[in-house]
Design a protein around this motif. Structure first.
Motif, PDB file in Angstrom:
ATOM      1  N   SER A 703       0.857  -1.180   0.000  1.00  0.00           N
ATOM      2  CA  SER A 703       0.000   0.000   0.000  1.00  0.00           C
ATOM      3  C   SER A 703       0.895   1.233   0.000  1.00  0.00           C
ATOM      4  O   SER A 703       2.070   1.146  -0.360  1.00  0.00           O
ATOM      5  CB  SER A 703      -0.921  -0.032   1.234  1.00  0.00           C
ATOM      6  OG  SER A 703      -1.796   1.064   1.210  1.00  0.00           O
ATOM      7  N   GLY A 704       0.340   2.382   0.396  1.00  0.00           N
ATOM      8  CA  GLY A 704       1.144   3.596   0.443  1.00  0.00           C
ATOM      9  C   GLY A 704       0.293   4.833   0.418  1.00  0.00           C
ATOM     10  O   GLY A 704      -0.895   4.804   0.757  1.00  0.00           O
ATOM     11  N   GLY A 705       0.892   5.934  -0.043  1.00  0.00           N
ATOM     12  CA  GLY A 705       0.198   7.204  -0.060  1.00  0.00           C
ATOM     13  C   GLY A 705       0.626   8.069   1.105  1.00  0.00           C
ATOM     14  O   GLY A 705       1.363   7.649   2.006  1.00  0.00           O
ATOM     15  N   GLY A 706       0.156   9.310   1.139  1.00  0.00           N
ATOM     16  CA  GLY A 706       0.510  10.232   2.191  1.00  0.00           C
ATOM     17  C   GLY A 706       1.905  10.791   1.977  1.00  0.00           C
ATOM     18  O   GLY A 706       2.436  10.820   0.869  1.00  0.00           O
ATOM     19  N   GLY A 707       2.525  11.195   3.072  1.00  0.00           N
ATOM     20  CA  GLY A 707       3.850  11.791   2.981  1.00  0.00           C
ATOM     21  C   GLY A 707       3.783  13.280   2.689  1.00  0.00           C
ATOM     22  O   GLY A 707       2.713  13.891   2.656  1.00  0.00           O
ATOM     23  N   SER A 708       4.976  13.854   2.468  1.00  0.00           N
ATOM     24  CA  SER A 708       5.042  15.288   2.190  1.00  0.00           C
ATOM     25  C   SER A 708       4.950  15.537   0.681  1.00  0.00           C
ATOM     26  O   SER A 708       4.963  14.600  -0.132  1.00  0.00           O
ATOM     27  CB  SER A 708       6.348  15.866   2.745  1.00  0.00           C
ATOM     28  OG  SER A 708       7.458  15.194   2.199  1.00  0.00           O
ATOM     29  N   ARG A 709       4.862  16.802   0.299  1.00  0.00           N
ATOM     30  CA  ARG A 709       4.694  17.182  -1.099  1.00  0.00           C
ATOM     31  C   ARG A 709       5.851  16.643  -1.955  1.00  0.00           C
ATOM     32  O   ARG A 709       6.984  16.575  -1.510  1.00  0.00           O
ATOM     33  CB  ARG A 709       4.610  18.712  -1.210  1.00  0.00           C
ATOM     34  CG  ARG A 709       4.324  19.235  -2.606  1.00  0.00           C
ATOM     35  CD  ARG A 709       4.142  20.736  -2.599  1.00  0.00           C
ATOM     36  NE  ARG A 709       2.982  21.116  -1.789  1.00  0.00           N
ATOM     37  CZ  ARG A 709       2.582  22.372  -1.619  1.00  0.00           C
ATOM     38  NH1 ARG A 709       3.249  23.358  -2.185  1.00  0.00           N
ATOM     39  NH2 ARG A 709       1.528  22.631  -0.861  1.00  0.00           N
TER      40      ARG A 709
END
Length: 1020
Positions: A703-709
């Motif tokens: 999965s994944g996603g999120g984090g900074s720009r």
């Protein structure tokens, strides 16, 4: 068989007879025994003396001794201990030296008896040692525990807390609780009004003295308000509490939580509480007075608030100290006979027994003295066995003593077995030697082939018959005179063992009876003694496997839950006063096989291993199959292994274990099974490691996603170590934008890694990517997992919600609504909204926060103060952060509901309806006006009440009155619901018209029967 004639018997008996007429010896008997003492020690006390009482009757008059903690007290000149008669006086009490268990011993020429135990405790209460305590800092809404830490003491304590200054004491309610077990103060949810100094006050209930601890400051933190959380039970009762009949038991239960939790009690078995049970201090204490056996069971305390609930359980176990049900009686027995004293007591748990002789413990002696289940048996009595005996029955809750005297007398009777031989000795003291002759009855005894006088004067009779019984007299003569002595010969029937020798087969776990039955002279006692492999069986030991089950003519024993170690030769030996015999029984025990041995492991590959072993003992039942088990550091214990051949049958002593994981350390063991069951396992093999191989298992939950720009975050569930197949394990992360052809790859060398972040300023926000994760080790690369889609990091919301509106629902609730923002854009999502609210007089950094999830544009703020103005703003949030605030709106909550409950509640019940009336509740100036009332009613056994609303102060309920009803009434206003009236119980009515009130003692109409007068009224 020998019989010795006692020449001085007649003279001795005459002397004792004369003595008894004037001063008959009497055994010591207690008429007064010591009792336990708790002495209150005061700092100003100058006369510190106690007296233990002890008095006994007997002849000669008893003398006294005292023991402290099993050591004798020896009074000396100037000692603090002194005797007055049997009483023990202790002066200048010392709490380090004098506390303990005291016992009085009373003795005369017939023996010694030991009194019951009496304890001495010295009650005191020291001062607190600590003079200053550090402040306790908590947030508004947080729960807190203030520790009392009572000083050194002896005696029961009570606790209270001073708030700021005396005489302001902390009042206990649903939010505050003082434990009488620990002394600690518990505040479920701290409010600003709680800020101040708290002082623990400890009182000794024996000395009546009190001390105050150092004050504990409670300070409110300024870094925010504690949010709501489910109850956390801080005060709870033990899992098992032992309670005696008639005692009062108190269970404490209290929880921290926001909102403040409510406490309720119930019995897990579903049994309702009797009327005697008292729940007080806002349900924090459950009190059961006059405890009875039916009150025993599992009790549950439930703490509940809007965020959830928690519960604790505890068992009340009924116990009873021993009470004697069968006492030994004074006995007088001849030499060589046996004594059996029964001693039984009722108690819970069951008591154990021990015996004392003249105040000292009796130790079992083989073939002489045994104690079984409280019964004392003394065989082959001698004059040394005479004395005072005491049975002590005890469990962990107490012990009781009972006394009995044993007198051993000299008898001139000889017993002989029919068909046996007997020798009657005659050894008079005379000088010079003379002639010896014998008489049977009044006739001179004639010698025959069975009857003969030996050279030493003794008489021998062979092949004794019943006709030989009678009085025999030995007459000795010389020139100075004649003397004689007589004794009686009693002939008994021979004892015959009727049970035949045999062999018994039995399976492990079964119970069997080994018979040993005899025919014998009914006037003789038969003693049965059992031996196992030539060693005497001590009944009551050996783990309780052996038990006597025979009657007077049977010595049968039962072996319960027989084990392999019980196989062997059992011998039953019988003995009477005239003969003895024995019989043997061989017992064969069949059981599950013993553990296999000599376990060998070889030919280890990546996934297989060869195992061989030697068979263990079959325990009289052929081995049918074998099972191989494997264990690794990753498995939960031993697991059955797959083998080739699959079924390991009779004679199979080797196999190949398959489906092993590469590069894993394994241990193996083997178990054998026969018709009885599966036996003990073999010893584990030495550890072996399978060979390495290419990895085959890919990570899961990619999965994944999120984090900074400008960042792409990829996560996965790491592959377990046992599936990595070799050293040098790592991951290959491949990813590409949607629609792209080539893959970008990165190696992650840590086998425990679960995340990879790729950062590139060219990555657009919230863009879909194809992602897959593969594996590798030193052997090479393994497969990739399936492709999944994730999104790059998104941007925080840039717009504020509009059209924010607020509406007061009650004195504690406000409804807030707004126009939602678009749910999804190409660069950002809206995951929900954050509401911040604070009172008008406060600053915004003290605001409370509530978050919603999804696109719902409505929220209700709860637990607000009445008649207060609040400022509210709303903003959107997502995984990247929060957006800008909306414009601030203000709202004023309604006035609080009435604080007074309905009073003067009256009821009238018949067969089909209940009529209720009460006084109107008048609201105070700062409270909302009453708009109506809620009437809640339920049958006693129902969990949830029914609710009826009315605008008036009376209500008619059409209900069949065939059970008790519980009724409560509360006022309703625009500020919410007010305080409820106390519970009113309307009892079951049969064929009568009943009236009751909750504010005065009710008077029944004349037509109500006497029985109804006890049940149909309730005063609250």
């Amino acid at each position: 068989m020998k019989m010795g004639l006692l020449w001085k018997l007649l003279v001795l008996q005459s002397f004792i007879g004369c003595l008894a007429e004037s001063t008959t010896p009497l055994r010591p008997v207690f008429v007064k025994q010591p009792g336990s003492i708790v002495f209150p020690m005061h700092s100003t006390e100058t006369r510190r003396e106690v007296t233990f009482s002890c008095e006994a009757q007997g002849y000669p008059p008893p003398s006294y001794r005292w023991r402290l903690n099993d050591s004798f007290i020896a009074p000396r000149l100037g000692s603090r201990y002194s005797f007055s008669g049997g009483n023990l006086q202790i002066s200048h009490l010392n709490k380090e030296e004098d506390v303990g268990i005291y016992q009085c011993l009373a003795s005369n020429s017939l023996g010694t008896i030991l009194s019951r135990e009496a304890s001495l405790h010295i009650a005191y209460l020291d001062n607190f040692k600590t003079q200053k305590r550090s402040p306790v800092r908590v947030r508004d809404g947080q729960g807190v525990v203030l520790l009392c830490g009572p000083p050194a003491h002896m005696g029961d304590l009570t606790f209270s807390w001073i708030f700021n200054a005396y005489p302001t004491f902390v009042k206990q309610d649903t939010r505050r609780f003082v434990s009488q077990k620990t002394g600690n103060l518990y505040i479920a949810k701290v409010e600003p009004s709680d800020v101040g100094n708290y002082t623990c006050v400890v009182t000794n209930t024996v000395t009546k003295s009190s001390v105050q601890g150092p004050p504990t400051p409670l300070v409110l933190r300024s870094d925010g308000i504690m949010g709501e959380y489910e109850p956390k039970i801080e005060v709870q009762f033990p899992e098992v509490i032992s309670v005696a009949k008639g005692q009062t038991v108190k269970l404490e239960c209290f929880a921290l939580g926001n909102p403040a939790p409510s406490i309720s009690w119930k019995r897990v078995e579903g049994v309702p509480f009797p009327r005697k049970v008292d729940v007080n201090k806002a349900s924090g204490v459950l009190e059961i007075p006059y405890f009875q056996p039916e009150d025993a069971g599992v009790y549950e305390c439930v703490a509940e608030n809007a965020r959830g609930k928690n519960a604790v359980k505890g068992k009340l176990a009924y116990y009873a100290p021993p009470q004697l049900t069968e006492k030994p009686q004074d006995l007088q027995r001849p030499i060589d006979e046996s004594v059996v004293w029964e001693c039984k007591a009722s108690a819970k748990p069951k008591p154990s027994y021990r015996w004392l002789k003249n105040g000292e413990p009796l130790e079992p002696m083989e073939n002489k003295l045994q104690v079984v289940n409280g019964a004392l048996t003394i065989s082959s009595l001698t004059l040394m066995d005479a004395g005072m005996y005491q049975c002590v029955a005890e469990n962990r809750h107490g012990r009781v003593f009972t006394n009995a005297e044993l007198r051993v007398i000299v008898a001139s009777q000889t017993l002989a077995r029919q068909g046996g031989d007997v020798l009657i000795e005659c050894r008079p003291r005379m000088s010079p030697q003379g002639m010896i002759s014998w008489r049977r009855g009044k006739e001179a005894l004639r010698e025959s082939h069975r009857v003969s006088v030996l050279d030493n004067g003794s008489l021998r009779i062979s092949n004794v018959t019943k006709l030989d019984a009678g009085l025999y007299t030995c007459v000795a003569r010389n020139q100075y005179g004649m003397a004689s002595s007589a004794g009686t010969l009693v002939v008994k029937e021979a004892t015959v063992i009727t049970t035949k020798a045999a062999q018994v087969d039995v399976t492990v776990g079964e119970s069997i009876v080994l018979p040993c039955q005899v025919s014998h002279d009914p006037s003789l006692d038969v003693k049965f003694t059992w031996f196992f492999n030539e060693l005497m069986i001590q009944f009551g030991s050996h783990g309780g496997y052996f038990e006597k089950v025979g009657g007077q003519s049977a010595g049968d024993i039962m072996i319960r839950n027989i084990q392999l170690r019980h196989a062997g030769k059992y011998t039953c030996a019988i003995q009477t006063k005239v003969d003895r015999g024995a019989i043997a029984i061989d017992v064969v025990v069949r059981g599950s096989p013993g553990p296999p041995s000599d376990l060998q492991v070889d030919e280890v590959t990546e996934t297989t291993s060869s195992i061989s072993w030697r068979a263990g003992p079959d325990h009289h039942s052929p081995i049918l199959t074998y099972i191989i088990q494997a264990r690794t550091s990753f498995s939960l214990g031993w697991q059955a292994a797959n083998t080739v051949p699959k079924l390991l049958g009779i004679g199979q002593l080797s196999a190949t274990v398959t489906e092993l994981n590469p590069w894993v350390e394994y241990e193996f063991r083997v178990l054998a099974t026969n018709a009885i069951g599966t036996g003990e396992p073999s010893k584990p093999s030495k550890k072996v490691r399978t060979k390495e191989a290419l990895p085959k298992v890919t990570p899961t939950r990619v999965s994944g996603g999120g984090g900074s720009r400008s960042e792409l975050v990829i996560t996965w569930e790491p592959v377990p170590e046992e599936l990595q197949c070799g050293p040098g394990f790592g991951y290959v992360v491949a990813f590409r934008p949607h629609g792209a052809q080539g893959w970008m790859q990165a190696a992650v060398t840590s086998p425990d890694a679960s995340k990879y972040s790729f950062r590139d300023d060219s990555i657009p926000p919230f863009t879909p990517y194809h992602v897959k994760v593969g594996v590798y080790n030193n052997k090479g690369e393994g497969p990739f997992g399936p492709v999944t889609t994730i999104y790059s990091a998104e941007e925080e919301p840039t717009e504020a919600p509009t059209r924010v509106r607020a509406r007061s629902l009650s004195s504690s609730e406000v409804e807030v609504s707004w126009k939602p923002l678009p749910w999804n854009t190409t660069k950002r999502r809206i995951m929900g909204y954050e509401l911040r609210y604070w009172e008008q007089d406060a600053t915004q950094d003290m605001a409370s926060v509530v978050r919603t999830v999804g696109d719902r544009a409505l929220a209700v703020l709860r637990e607000l103060d009445g008649s207060s103005t609040y400022l509210i703003s709303v903003r959107a949030y997502n995984s990247a952060g929060v957006g800008p605030h909306s414009s601030v709106v203000n709202i004023t909550t309604k006035k609080p509901p009435p604080s007074q409950p309905p009073t003067k509640v009256m009821w009238n019940a018949s067969n089909s309806k209940i009529i209720l009336q009460w006084d109107h509740v008048k609201a105070l100036e700062n409270e909302s006006e009453v708009m109506g009332y809620k009437v809640m009613y339920k049958q006693n056994r129902q969990a949830r009440p029914s609710v009826v609303e009315t605008n008036g102060t009376s209500l008619e309920l059409s209900l069949p009155v065939d059970e008790d009803y519980v009724v409560q009434i509360k006022p309703v206003s625009e500020g919410g619901e007010g305080r409820s009236s106390r519970q009113i119980t309307i009892p079951r009515v049969a064929g009568a018209h009943v009236v009751g009130a909750a504010w005065r003692t009710p008077v029944l109409p004349a037509l109500v029967t006497l029985a109804l007068a006890h049940t149909a009224r309730m005063l609250l």
